[in-house]
Design a protein around this motif. Structure first.
Motif, PDB file in Angstrom:
ATOM      1  N   GLU A  51      23.446  -4.711   7.188  1.00  0.00           N
ATOM      2  CA  GLU A  51      22.466  -4.900   8.260  1.00  0.00           C
ATOM      3  C   GLU A  51      21.180  -4.127   7.975  1.00  0.00           C
ATOM      4  OE1 GLU A  51      24.462  -3.671  11.769  1.00  0.00           O
ATOM      5  OE2 GLU A  51      25.843  -5.391  11.814  1.00  0.00           O
ATOM      6  N   VAL A  52      21.336  -2.861   7.557  1.00  0.00           N
ATOM      7  CA  VAL A  52      20.157  -2.055   7.256  1.00  0.00           C
ATOM      8  C   VAL A  52      19.398  -2.641   6.080  1.00  0.00           C
ATOM      9  CG1 VAL A  52      19.369   0.206   6.468  1.00  0.00           C
ATOM     10  CG2 VAL A  52      21.162   0.051   8.204  1.00  0.00           C
ATOM     11  N   SER A  53      20.161  -3.060   5.064  1.00  0.00           N
ATOM     12  CA  SER A  53      19.524  -3.655   3.898  1.00  0.00           C
ATOM     13  C   SER A  53      18.770  -4.923   4.274  1.00  0.00           C
ATOM     14  CB  SER A  53      20.587  -3.955   2.829  1.00  0.00           C
ATOM     15  OG  SER A  53      20.003  -4.502   1.674  1.00  0.00           O
ATOM     16  N   ARG A  54      19.366  -5.710   5.190  1.00  0.00           N
ATOM     17  CA  ARG A  54      18.711  -6.935   5.629  1.00  0.00           C
ATOM     18  C   ARG A  54      17.411  -6.622   6.397  1.00  0.00           C
ATOM     19  NH1 ARG A  54      18.452 -11.698   3.811  1.00  0.00           N
ATOM     20  NH2 ARG A  54      16.282 -11.130   3.945  1.00  0.00           N
ATOM     21  N   LYS A  55      17.462  -5.591   7.253  1.00  0.00           N
ATOM     22  CA  LYS A  55      16.268  -5.207   8.002  1.00  0.00           C
ATOM     23  C   LYS A  55      15.173  -4.712   7.064  1.00  0.00           C
ATOM     24  CE  LYS A  55      18.661  -3.956  12.293  1.00  0.00           C
ATOM     25  NZ  LYS A  55      19.008  -2.839  13.208  1.00  0.00           N
ATOM     26  N   ASP A  56      15.594  -3.898   6.076  1.00  0.00           N
ATOM     27  CA  ASP A  56      14.612  -3.405   5.117  1.00  0.00           C
ATOM     28  C   ASP A  56      13.992  -4.546   4.330  1.00  0.00           C
ATOM     29  OD1 ASP A  56      15.163  -0.886   5.977  1.00  0.00           O
ATOM     30  OD2 ASP A  56      16.344  -0.292   4.232  1.00  0.00           O
ATOM     31  N   ALA A  57      14.829  -5.479   3.924  1.00  0.00           N
ATOM     32  CA  ALA A  57      14.321  -6.624   3.175  1.00  0.00           C
ATOM     33  C   ALA A  57      13.340  -7.424   4.022  1.00  0.00           C
ATOM     34  CB  ALA A  57      15.489  -7.507   2.723  1.00  0.00           C
ATOM     35  N   ASP A  58      13.699  -7.639   5.293  1.00  0.00           N
ATOM     36  CA  ASP A  58      12.802  -8.389   6.187  1.00  0.00           C
ATOM     37  C   ASP A  58      11.483  -7.655   6.380  1.00  0.00           C
ATOM     38  OD1 ASP A  58      14.755 -10.289   6.440  1.00  0.00           O
ATOM     39  OD2 ASP A  58      15.529  -9.527   8.348  1.00  0.00           O
ATOM     40  N   THR A  59      11.571  -6.304   6.514  1.00  0.00           N
ATOM     41  CA  THR A  59      10.350  -5.526   6.706  1.00  0.00           C
ATOM     42  C   THR A  59       9.451  -5.604   5.483  1.00  0.00           C
ATOM     43  OG1 THR A  59      11.537  -3.995   8.155  1.00  0.00           O
ATOM     44  CG2 THR A  59       9.447  -3.236   7.242  1.00  0.00           C
ATOM     45  N   VAL A  61      33.620   4.266  -3.743  1.00  0.00           N
ATOM     46  CA  VAL A  61      33.043   2.915  -3.777  1.00  0.00           C
ATOM     47  C   VAL A  61      31.942   2.816  -2.724  1.00  0.00           C
ATOM     48  CG1 VAL A  61      33.509   0.465  -3.474  1.00  0.00           C
ATOM     49  CG2 VAL A  61      35.210   1.925  -4.569  1.00  0.00           C
ATOM     50  N   ASN A  62      30.766   2.445  -3.149  1.00  0.00           N
ATOM     51  CA  ASN A  62      29.639   2.299  -2.239  1.00  0.00           C
ATOM     52  C   ASN A  62      28.891   1.014  -2.542  1.00  0.00           C
ATOM     53  OD1 ASN A  62      29.501   4.929  -0.669  1.00  0.00           O
ATOM     54  ND2 ASN A  62      29.525   5.708  -2.763  1.00  0.00           N
ATOM     55  N   LEU A  63      28.310   0.463  -1.517  1.00  0.00           N
ATOM     56  CA  LEU A  63      27.545  -0.766  -1.675  1.00  0.00           C
ATOM     57  C   LEU A  63      26.250  -0.462  -2.420  1.00  0.00           C
ATOM     58  CD1 LEU A  63      27.503  -3.785  -0.830  1.00  0.00           C
ATOM     59  CD2 LEU A  63      26.118  -3.097   1.116  1.00  0.00           C
ATOM     60  N   HIS A  64      26.016  -1.190  -3.499  1.00  0.00           N
ATOM     61  CA  HIS A  64      24.793  -0.989  -4.282  1.00  0.00           C
ATOM     62  C   HIS A  64      23.617  -1.584  -3.532  1.00  0.00           C
ATOM     63  CE1 HIS A  64      22.166  -0.593  -7.760  1.00  0.00           C
ATOM     64  NE2 HIS A  64      21.767  -1.829  -7.540  1.00  0.00           N
ATOM     65  N   GLN A  65      22.607  -0.761  -3.316  1.00  0.00           N
ATOM     66  CA  GLN A  65      21.407  -1.222  -2.646  1.00  0.00           C
ATOM     67  C   GLN A  65      20.203  -0.934  -3.531  1.00  0.00           C
ATOM     68  OE1 GLN A  65      20.983  -0.001   1.441  1.00  0.00           O
ATOM     69  NE2 GLN A  65      23.167   0.404   1.617  1.00  0.00           N
ATOM     70  N   SER A  66      19.377  -1.909  -3.672  1.00  0.00           N
ATOM     71  CA  SER A  66      18.214  -1.762  -4.519  1.00  0.00           C
ATOM     72  C   SER A  66      17.066  -1.108  -3.753  1.00  0.00           C
ATOM     73  CB  SER A  66      17.758  -3.127  -5.053  1.00  0.00           C
ATOM     74  OG  SER A  66      18.758  -3.686  -5.868  1.00  0.00           O
ATOM     75  N   SER A  67      16.202  -0.416  -4.487  1.00  0.00           N
ATOM     76  CA  SER A  67      15.011   0.186  -3.899  1.00  0.00           C
ATOM     77  C   SER A  67      13.905  -0.854  -3.888  1.00  0.00           C
ATOM     78  CB  SER A  67      14.591   1.414  -4.715  1.00  0.00           C
ATOM     79  OG  SER A  67      13.403   1.942  -4.197  1.00  0.00           O
ATOM     80  N   TYR A  68      13.722  -1.500  -2.717  1.00  0.00           N
ATOM     81  CA  TYR A  68      12.713  -2.546  -2.617  1.00  0.00           C
ATOM     82  C   TYR A  68      11.312  -1.998  -2.829  1.00  0.00           C
ATOM     83  CZ  TYR A  68      16.532  -5.212  -0.583  1.00  0.00           C
ATOM     84  OH  TYR A  68      17.712  -5.853  -0.376  1.00  0.00           O
ATOM     85  N   ALA A  69      11.138  -0.699  -2.505  1.00  0.00           N
ATOM     86  CA  ALA A  69       9.820  -0.114  -2.680  1.00  0.00           C
ATOM     87  C   ALA A  69       9.390  -0.175  -4.137  1.00  0.00           C
ATOM     88  CB  ALA A  69       9.820   1.330  -2.188  1.00  0.00           C
ATOM     89  N   GLY A  70      10.335   0.064  -5.044  1.00  0.00           N
ATOM     90  CA  GLY A  70      10.016  -0.026  -6.458  1.00  0.00           C
ATOM     91  C   GLY A  70       9.615  -1.427  -6.855  1.00  0.00           C
ATOM     92  N   THR A  71      10.261  -2.445  -6.250  1.00  0.00           N
ATOM     93  CA  THR A  71       9.917  -3.838  -6.544  1.00  0.00           C
ATOM     94  C   THR A  71       8.509  -4.156  -6.090  1.00  0.00           C
ATOM     95  OG1 THR A  71      12.233  -4.407  -6.217  1.00  0.00           O
ATOM     96  CG2 THR A  71      10.663  -6.223  -6.216  1.00  0.00           C
ATOM     97  N   VAL A  72       8.174  -3.701  -4.884  1.00  0.00           N
ATOM     98  CA  VAL A  72       6.825  -3.930  -4.357  1.00  0.00           C
ATOM     99  C   VAL A  72       5.795  -3.232  -5.251  1.00  0.00           C
ATOM    100  CG1 VAL A  72       5.286  -3.580  -2.397  1.00  0.00           C
ATOM    101  CG2 VAL A  72       7.684  -4.193  -2.015  1.00  0.00           C
ATOM    102  N   LYS A  73       6.092  -1.994  -5.634  1.00  0.00           N
ATOM    103  CA  LYS A  73       5.136  -1.254  -6.459  1.00  0.00           C
ATOM    104  C   LYS A  73       4.889  -1.957  -7.791  1.00  0.00           C
ATOM    105  CE  LYS A  73       5.533   3.451  -4.859  1.00  0.00           C
ATOM    106  NZ  LYS A  73       5.770   4.844  -5.243  1.00  0.00           N
ATOM    107  N   THR A  74       5.933  -2.492  -8.395  1.00  0.00           N
ATOM    108  CA  THR A  74       5.772  -3.183  -9.673  1.00  0.00           C
ATOM    109  C   THR A  74       4.870  -4.398  -9.520  1.00  0.00           C
ATOM    110  OG1 THR A  74       7.962  -2.435 -10.366  1.00  0.00           O
ATOM    111  CG2 THR A  74       7.010  -4.300 -11.546  1.00  0.00           C
ATOM    112  N   ALA A  75       5.120  -5.169  -8.441  1.00  0.00           N
ATOM    113  CA  ALA A  75       4.304  -6.368  -8.225  1.00  0.00           C
ATOM    114  C   ALA A  75       2.850  -6.005  -7.966  1.00  0.00           C
ATOM    115  CB  ALA A  75       4.873  -7.165  -7.054  1.00  0.00           C
TER     116      ALA A  75
END
Length: 554
Positions: A225-233, A323-337
């Protein structure tokens, strides 16, 4: 005749051999009565003709005829007894999972007890002789059980009354004197109580495992849920930034969204796989829990002991603690773009609305805060002048050198200390309160750093850090000093490391602004959190560096 039979007790109409009302009763020369068939069969199996009750012997087999008067009295008593039983409430038949009476021929009521001597289960009516007759009172009665033959030793045909703790099997008296003579033997009751206690402990462990997996499922769901909210944001912010740009920027926006959605889909698939596996383990654990509960409630000592070994241990499951859910750092993706279009977008980025910029920084900080780790200070590395709190969360300059061993891990000149925890893969994040200080340095350092004598804090020497000097100059060494444009005094600093990406980033936690990042780093050793509270300057810089818990609601 009827009145005479009433004056006699029921015991006087029972044959002492078959324990039932006389059929064709005869009298032996010694005066005792038996069924004709019973005494005949009894003497057919003996070499000496004896009375079963008084043991009087006869030189030759007696001849006798049926006592007609006593036979009529016995018949009348039998009919009267049957009428009494018929007139009483007919017992309900035993349920499929209940033990039924072995003596009843038509309706099979529930058995009240089982006899280990007779190897027979009795209802209330047929149990009565065992409760009344002296000879039968010596028989061992237990709670009704099915398959009574399983309670007998197959080798010695004796009741299984004890338990061998050496071989973990039920044994009879002869077994203890022969095959298990030197073994540790206890009563069935003692073994039953011990194993039942173990079952209770195992059942509690299984319940705990179930609860842990249910908590993990909730944790995975929340992460999704948090990952989805972050992605939407991130998507919303990127749309706001790119809608005013030229067509090339729109193409970059679409590519960015695809990357984020693909990453999120990967996260959701991973989460779905985790939850399916956890649900399957819960099903298996619930099944084992039911078996354990059912077995722990049984009163059948032998059944519990025979089934104990096969179901006492929990079924094989995965260790989910790491065991933990792997979550990507979207901020890094935005910065690269954004970096790819920096030359084209520099003017447009300057005119962006401050609120949109802040939202982007906020999402970035929330993303890295998910990788929070528990960091404590290692006293074996701390300079002798440093004072560490008992919980290992605070460090300051005490201005007095303590007499400590000069071990290889300890800093000898620079007022520094490392964290106990080290990291050689993945991502980690921690926060340090720097409030009230005029000088400090924090960051990460590789394991092989120089710890004795003078130290130069730079990336070339294995340090990735930011620092404050003289209360107003914030800098990063990469490898030369880079002045950081900090407008307000920092209160708390966040440190984030992505080992595989070669990234070390620093954040102003209060304003949720990115301060600086070391990028393109190559890590080949373990990394340790690094802390330097600097000298206290006669009390002006006496405040400690404090490793603080992350506030995820900010």
């Amino acid at each position: 005749m009827a009145s005479a039979s009433i004056l006699l007790s029921e015991e006087q109409f029972l044959c002492s051999i078959c324990l039932d009302v006389f059929t064709d009763p005869i009298s032996t020369p010694c005066g005792h009565n038996y069924c004709n068939t019973c005494i005949t069969h009894y003497w057919d199996t003996k070499d000496v003709y004896q009375c079963p009750l008084c043991k009087e012997s006869f030189t030759k087999r007696p001849t006798f005829s049926v006592n007609k008067v006593f036979s009529e009295m016995a018949d009348q008593f039998r009919k009267s007894k049957q009428q009494r039983q018929t007139s009483s409430t007919n017992p309900d038949p035993a349920e499929p999972d209940e033990v039924s009476c072995d003596v009843c021929t038509e309706t099979k009521p529930k058995a009240l007890k089982s006899c280990l001597v007779c190897l027979t289960s009795y209802c209330d009516t047929h149990l009565e002789p065992h409760l009344r007759l002296a000879g039968l009172k010596r028989h061992k009665l237990i709670e009704p059980v099915k398959n009574l033959e399983e309670l007998m030793c197959k080798k010695h045909d004796r009741p299984l009354e004890m338990f061998c703790q050496t071989d973990h099997v039920c044994v009879c008296q002869f077994c203890t004197e022969l095959d298990h003579k030197l073994h540790q033997i206890v009563s069935l009751k003692e073994a039953y109580e011990g194993k039942k206690a173990e079952l209770g402990k195992t059942e509690a462990e299984v319940q705990q495992m179930i609860q842990e997996r249910q908590v993990k499922i909730q944790e995975v769901r929340r992460s999704v849920e948090v990952s989805r909210k972050d992605a939407d944001t991130v998507i919303a912010v990127s749309v706001q930034v790119f809608t005013a740009l030229i067509s090339c920027i729109e193409r970059s926006q679409a590519e960015l969204i695809d990357v984020i959605e693909e990453t999120q889909n990967t996260t959701e698939k991973q989460a779905e796989s985790f939850m399916k596996e956890l649900q399957q383990e819960i099903i298996e654990l619930n099944k084992r829990s039911s078996e354990l509960k059912q077995l722990s409630h049984t009163e059948d000592h032998l059944h519990l002991l025979q089934k104990f070994t096969s179901i006492n241990s929990p079924p094989p499951t995965k260790d989910w603690t790491q065991v933990n859910l792997h979550q990507s750092s979207y901020a890094g993706t935005v910065k690269t773009a954004v970096a790819q279009l920096e030359k084209t977008l520099s003017q447009e980025m300057e005119t962006m609305q401050p609120a949109s910029s802040w939202r982007l920084h906020d999402v970035e900080l929330k993303t890295v805060q998910k990788y929070e780790v528990d960091v404590t200070l290692d006293p074996d590395t701390a300079h002798p002048n440093l004072i560490l709190s008992e919980d290992g969360k605070q460090v300051s300059d005490g201005n007095v050198k303590k007499n400590l061993p000069d071990n290889p891990e300890r800093f000898s000149l620079y007022l520094s200390a490392l964290g106990k925890q080290s990291f050689s893969s993945g991502r980690f994040y921690y926060e340090v309160q720097v409030k009230g200080k005029t000088d400090w340095t924090i960051g990460v350092a590789r394991e092989s750093i120089k710890r004795k004598g003078g130290i130069t804090l730079s990336t070339n020497n294995g340090y990735w850090s930011v620092r404050l000097r003289n209360g107003n100059r914030y800098m990063a060494a990469n490898p030369y000093d880079v002045l950081l444009p900090v407008r307000e005094e920092l209160q708390k600093v966040g440190v984030f490391v992505d080992y595989e990406e070669g990234l070390v980033s620093f954040y102003d936690v209060e304003t949720r602004v990115h301060l600086y990042s070391f990028t393109g780093c190559t890590f080949t050793e373990r990394l340790y959190p690094y802390f330097c509270p600097c000298v206290n300057k006669n009390g002006k810089n006496s405040a400690p560096l404090i490793i603080s818990p992350v506030n995820h609601t900010g």
